[in-house]
Every structure is written in structure tokens, then in C-alpha cells.
Design a protein around this motif. Structure first.
Motif, PDB file in Angstrom:
ATOM      1  N   HIS A   1       0.759  -0.900  -0.203  1.00 36.05           N
ATOM      2  CA  HIS A   1       0.042   0.009   0.273  1.00 36.05           C
ATOM      3  C   HIS A   1       0.636   1.167  -0.007  1.00 36.05           C
ATOM      4  O   HIS A   1       0.243   2.251   0.043  1.00 36.05           O
ATOM      5  CB  HIS A   1      -1.064  -0.107   0.721  1.00 36.05           C
ATOM      6  N   GLN A   2       1.912   1.244  -1.021  1.00 35.78           N
ATOM      7  CA  GLN A   2       3.167   2.336  -0.768  1.00 35.78           C
ATOM      8  C   GLN A   2       2.688   2.926   1.209  1.00 35.78           C
ATOM      9  O   GLN A   2       3.071   4.063   0.753  1.00 35.78           O
ATOM     10  CB  GLN A   2       2.140   3.335  -1.529  1.00 35.78           C
ATOM     11  N   ARG A   3       3.361   2.505   1.904  1.00 39.20           N
ATOM     12  CA  ARG A   3       3.412   3.142   2.879  1.00 39.20           C
ATOM     13  C   ARG A   3       4.558   2.731   4.054  1.00 39.20           C
ATOM     14  O   ARG A   3       4.931   3.966   4.567  1.00 39.20           O
ATOM     15  CB  ARG A   3       2.027   1.949   4.322  1.00 39.20           C
ATOM     16  N   LEU A   4       6.100   2.409   2.806  1.00 34.80           N
ATOM     17  CA  LEU A   4       7.206   2.858   3.470  1.00 34.80           C
ATOM     18  C   LEU A   4       7.490   3.803   2.165  1.00 34.80           C
ATOM     19  O   LEU A   4       8.534   3.195   1.477  1.00 34.80           O
ATOM     20  CB  LEU A   4       7.894   1.008   3.059  1.00 34.80           C
ATOM     21  N   SER A   5       8.747   4.582   3.387  1.00 42.89           N
ATOM     22  CA  SER A   5       9.525   5.289   2.177  1.00 42.89           C
ATOM     23  C   SER A   5      11.183   4.764   2.300  1.00 42.89           C
ATOM     24  O   SER A   5      10.727   4.006   2.469  1.00 42.89           O
ATOM     25  CB  SER A   5       9.575   6.738   3.655  1.00 42.89           C
ATOM     26  N   ARG A   6      11.693   5.711   1.476  1.00 40.62           N
ATOM     27  CA  ARG A   6      12.487   5.066   0.905  1.00 40.62           C
ATOM     28  C   ARG A   6      13.384   4.901   2.396  1.00 40.62           C
ATOM     29  O   ARG A   6      14.231   3.590   1.813  1.00 40.62           O
ATOM     30  CB  ARG A   6      13.679   5.923   0.351  1.00 40.62           C
ATOM     31  N   ASP A   7      13.583   5.536   3.196  1.00 44.80           N
ATOM     32  CA  ASP A   7      14.325   5.751   4.082  1.00 44.80           C
ATOM     33  C   ASP A   7      14.028   4.741   5.283  1.00 44.80           C
ATOM     34  O   ASP A   7      14.621   3.947   5.445  1.00 44.80           O
ATOM     35  CB  ASP A   7      13.818   7.036   4.966  1.00 44.80           C
ATOM     36  N   ASP A   8      12.307   4.226   5.384  1.00 45.63           N
ATOM     37  CA  ASP A   8      11.958   2.936   5.586  1.00 45.63           C
ATOM     38  C   ASP A   8      12.558   2.105   4.877  1.00 45.63           C
ATOM     39  O   ASP A   8      12.917   1.060   5.795  1.00 45.63           O
ATOM     40  CB  ASP A   8      10.460   2.926   5.707  1.00 45.63           C
ATOM     41  N   VAL A   9      12.600   2.075   3.920  1.00 51.30           N
ATOM     42  CA  VAL A   9      13.624   0.836   3.629  1.00 51.30           C
ATOM     43  C   VAL A   9      14.717   0.307   4.163  1.00 51.30           C
ATOM     44  O   VAL A   9      14.954  -0.180   4.275  1.00 51.30           O
ATOM     45  CB  VAL A   9      12.751   0.314   2.217  1.00 51.30           C
TER      46      VAL A   9
ATOM     47  N   LYS B   1      19.256  -1.688   6.981  1.00 49.07           N
ATOM     48  CA  LYS B   1      20.165  -2.127   8.242  1.00 49.07           C
ATOM     49  C   LYS B   1      19.563  -3.111   9.013  1.00 49.07           C
ATOM     50  O   LYS B   1      20.220  -3.489   9.803  1.00 49.07           O
ATOM     51  CB  LYS B   1      20.537  -0.567   8.142  1.00 49.07           C
ATOM     52  N   LEU B   2      18.552  -2.999   9.273  1.00 49.97           N
ATOM     53  CA  LEU B   2      18.290  -3.923  10.914  1.00 49.97           C
ATOM     54  C   LEU B   2      18.421  -5.095  10.224  1.00 49.97           C
ATOM     55  O   LEU B   2      18.797  -6.204  11.656  1.00 49.97           O
ATOM     56  CB  LEU B   2      16.656  -3.459  11.031  1.00 49.97           C
ATOM     57  N   LEU B   3      17.839  -5.712   9.023  1.00 49.72           N
ATOM     58  CA  LEU B   3      18.119  -6.856   8.742  1.00 49.72           C
ATOM     59  C   LEU B   3      20.224  -7.404   8.260  1.00 49.72           C
ATOM     60  O   LEU B   3      19.935  -8.671   8.897  1.00 49.72           O
ATOM     61  CB  LEU B   3      17.363  -7.302   7.395  1.00 49.72           C
ATOM     62  N   GLU B   4      20.370  -6.438   8.332  1.00 45.59           N
ATOM     63  CA  GLU B   4      21.741  -6.731   8.026  1.00 45.59           C
ATOM     64  C   GLU B   4      22.257  -7.091   9.354  1.00 45.59           C
ATOM     65  O   GLU B   4      22.939  -7.963  10.366  1.00 45.59           O
ATOM     66  CB  GLU B   4      22.603  -5.942   7.116  1.00 45.59           C
ATOM     67  N   GLU B   5      21.581  -6.072  10.238  1.00 39.55           N
ATOM     68  CA  GLU B   5      22.461  -6.023  12.289  1.00 39.55           C
ATOM     69  C   GLU B   5      21.841  -7.517  12.619  1.00 39.55           C
ATOM     70  O   GLU B   5      22.669  -8.464  13.119  1.00 39.55           O
ATOM     71  CB  GLU B   5      22.143  -4.575  12.715  1.00 39.55           C
ATOM     72  N   LEU B   6      20.265  -8.241  12.167  1.00 39.34           N
ATOM     73  CA  LEU B   6      19.511  -9.312  12.814  1.00 39.34           C
ATOM     74  C   LEU B   6      21.312 -10.022  12.138  1.00 39.34           C
ATOM     75  O   LEU B   6      21.702 -11.299  13.028  1.00 39.34           O
ATOM     76  CB  LEU B   6      18.563  -9.735  12.666  1.00 39.34           C
ATOM     77  N   ASP B   7      21.336 -10.337  11.134  1.00 43.98           N
ATOM     78  CA  ASP B   7      22.186 -11.598  10.269  1.00 43.98           C
ATOM     79  C   ASP B   7      23.216 -11.536  10.276  1.00 43.98           C
ATOM     80  O   ASP B   7      23.193 -12.751  10.569  1.00 43.98           O
ATOM     81  CB  ASP B   7      21.697 -11.024   8.567  1.00 43.98           C
ATOM     82  N   ASP B   8      24.007 -10.221  10.975  1.00 46.24           N
ATOM     83  CA  ASP B   8      25.084 -10.553  11.451  1.00 46.24           C
ATOM     84  C   ASP B   8      25.059 -10.608  13.005  1.00 46.24           C
ATOM     85  O   ASP B   8      25.883 -11.888  13.396  1.00 46.24           O
ATOM     86  CB  ASP B   8      25.964  -8.960  11.256  1.00 46.24           C
TER      87      ASP B   8
END
Length: 124
Positions: free
Chosen positions: A101-109, A114-121
Motif C-alpha cells: 500500500h506504498q506506506r514505506l518511504s525509501r528511508d523506511d526501506v 540495515k536492521l535485517l543486516e544487523e540481525l543477520d550479523d
């Protein structure tokens, strides 16, 4: 966990930002301050007191209010409850819903990446 209504949450936000505060100080710090009736704010403060979300300490002829519930704990409970009710406890469908529904900005993405990369690390 203590259930806090939407109006009570507005009062709590003021107290989380700064405390202790008198009822008059809460009123002046509320968004759209003069739109809030004094009686309404005092009713909300009393409800929060009765729920154990805040405490009141006597200071002369007035009371000073402070939160007993931590904002982070309340946010976790509220967000977990929402995700459980609407998305069967799963975060991915929530994110997909907002993306669709296009509620995520580029900053949100970027922040999610970044959060997913930190979780993966953290998992390696």
C-alpha cells in the motif's frame, strides 16, 4: 499489561517526556494544549492512577504525576498485540502490507535493510 486508551496515551507521552508534572503542567504540554478541558485531563490522570500506570506525589496543595509504566514496555505490548491480532503474530506480513500500500518511504526501506543486516550479523 496495563491497557492504555488512545487519549490516555497522549497524556502518558507528556509524562514520559518529562516528569514529575502537575495536572496544569500536563495540560500546557499536551498537543493543542488549550483544546483539552481541564476536567478531561484530570479524569484521564485519575484513570491512569487507578490502572497503576502513573503515581501521584503530594506537593503542597497539588499532586505531581510520574509514569510507572515504561514507554518501551508499553510500545512492545501494544505492537505485539497489534501484530498478533492482525497478522497472526508475524512481522513479515505487516511489512508486506505496508509495502503493498506504498506506506514505506525509501528511508523506511533503508532502515529495514540495515536492521535485517544487523540481525543477520548477530546470528552468525
Amino acid at each position: 499489561m496495563i491497557r492504555i486508551s488512545e487519549a490516555e496515551a497522549v497524556v502518558m507521552e507528556v509524562l514520559w517526556e518529562r516528569h514529575p508534572l502537575s495536572a496544569d503542567e500536563v495540560i500546557t504540554r499536551l498537543p493543542g494544549g488549550n483544546e483539552w478541558a481541564e476536567a478531561t485531563v484530570k479524569t484521564l490522570l485519575n484513570r491512569l492512577l487507578n490502572k497503576g500506570a502513573i503515581r501521584a506525589d503530594k506537593d503542597g496543595r497539588r499532586y505531581l504525576y510520574s509514569p510507572l509504566v515504561q514507554r518501551d514496555a508499553w510500545l512492545l505490548e501494544e505492537s505485539s498485540s497489534l501484530i498478533e491480532r492482525l497478522f497472526d503474530g508475524r512481522v513479515a506480513p505487516l511489512v508486506a502490507h505496508f509495502s503493498l500500500h506504498q506506506r514505506l518511504s525509501r528511508d523506511d526501506v533503508a532502515e529495514l535493510r540495515k536492521l535485517l543486516e544487523e540481525l543477520d550479523d548477530d546470528q552468525h
